[in-house]
Enzyme design. Sequence first.
Site, mmCIF file in Angstrom:
data_model
loop_
_atom_site.group_PDB
_atom_site.id
_atom_site.type_symbol
_atom_site.label_atom_id
_atom_site.label_comp_id
_atom_site.label_asym_id
_atom_site.label_seq_id
_atom_site.Cartn_x
_atom_site.Cartn_y
_atom_site.Cartn_z
ATOM 1 N N GLU A 217 29.053 8.280 -32.228
ATOM 2 C CA GLU A 217 30.237 9.016 -31.794
ATOM 3 C C GLU A 217 31.524 8.445 -32.388
ATOM 4 O OE1 GLU A 217 30.394 11.800 -29.689
ATOM 5 O OE2 GLU A 217 28.225 11.842 -29.997
ATOM 6 N N GLU A 226 39.431 10.959 -31.660
ATOM 7 C CA GLU A 226 38.924 11.846 -32.695
ATOM 8 C C GLU A 226 40.001 12.060 -33.759
ATOM 9 O OE1 GLU A 226 38.295 15.996 -31.725
ATOM 10 O OE2 GLU A 226 39.262 15.682 -29.783
ATOM 11 N N ASN A 262 36.755 16.672 -17.582
ATOM 12 C CA ASN A 262 36.046 15.399 -17.726
ATOM 13 C C ASN A 262 36.968 14.218 -17.434
ATOM 14 O OD1 ASN A 262 33.380 16.124 -18.353
ATOM 15 N ND2 ASN A 262 33.935 16.608 -20.464
#
Length: 362
Positions: A217, A226, A262
Amino acid sequence: MSRQRLIAFLTALAVAVGLAILVPLASTASAAECTTPYSSSAVYTGGMTASYNSHNWQAKWWTQGETPSTGGSGVWADQGSCGSGSGGTGGTTGGSGNCNYPAWVAGHNYVAGDIVKYTNGNYYKASHDNPGYDPVISTWYWDPYGCNGGGGTTPPSNGSFVVSEAQFNQMFPSRNSFYSYSGLTAALSAYPGFATTGSDTVKKQEAAAFLANVSHETGGLVYITEIDKSGNYCDANQSYGCPAGTYAYYGRGPIQLSWNFNYKAAGDALGVNLLNNPSLVETDSAIAWKTGLWYWNTQTGPGTMTGHNAMVNGAGFGETIRSINGSIECNGGNPAQVQSRINAYQNFVSILGVPAGNNLSC
């Protein structure tokens, strides 16, 4: 006769006839039970407690490495003496007698200090008032509790984690310094079942599986966030909305936590307001690691089980891939990405000296 002379006369009379004089003793209130001993490597957020020098202390805000005292930055509030008061450096969480505490009930209101028996057979003590949160998921509200005859779980310490710092560095030779080994070990107390369940082989396989997915990841623990942050990860249909901004919930941390729901769920479980402060996942190493462990231990994602359950129950590494990104990668969706995860896992179990097991792919 004066009162003083009367008392003297009665005392002398009692001595003369051999009566014992009963002198009332000053009453002593038993000290409170000591909570979990303070650890210099642990991260404490507002409301969390620790015991030190036979006193319980409560953190007022985030802190790490500051020994509890009434001085310093003022982050610690003295909650009074605990335990026997003998001057030790901490207390132990435990009880006496047989464990006969009631079973935990979802949705039941609990207050700090309540002790329950969870469905896994272990006991937990409420560290904060809560409306029946799950002790295994909402670890800010509950602490493992051990008593005679009970099976309390002890969180691993730095020295007992199945991956040594040298092995960790071997796994991630080019990692970003943000992803520190101390940050990882400080986060372990949030989920005490992680890499402590089952045989020694299973414990190491779970640690390797988690770190292999994390490696995939983050490009080998290189990327904290990211690369493309322009995506809109805000579900406006949620009642709490996106208070940090529409584009604030991009992927961060070891499992690239994303979406406002989340951040809300992870923050509620960990006792950190990530919905309003998502940037904590890219600025606080322990919190970042905790969000990864939160997902691994509590979320099934597009799969049917958590990564933790997949490894400790023998479903295999392939099911951990499914729970993280199975809707895109599994069932032939992206075999190259699946193989990348498998390669990392096989490398890591080799470093830890255990077999990879079955069912590696999804």
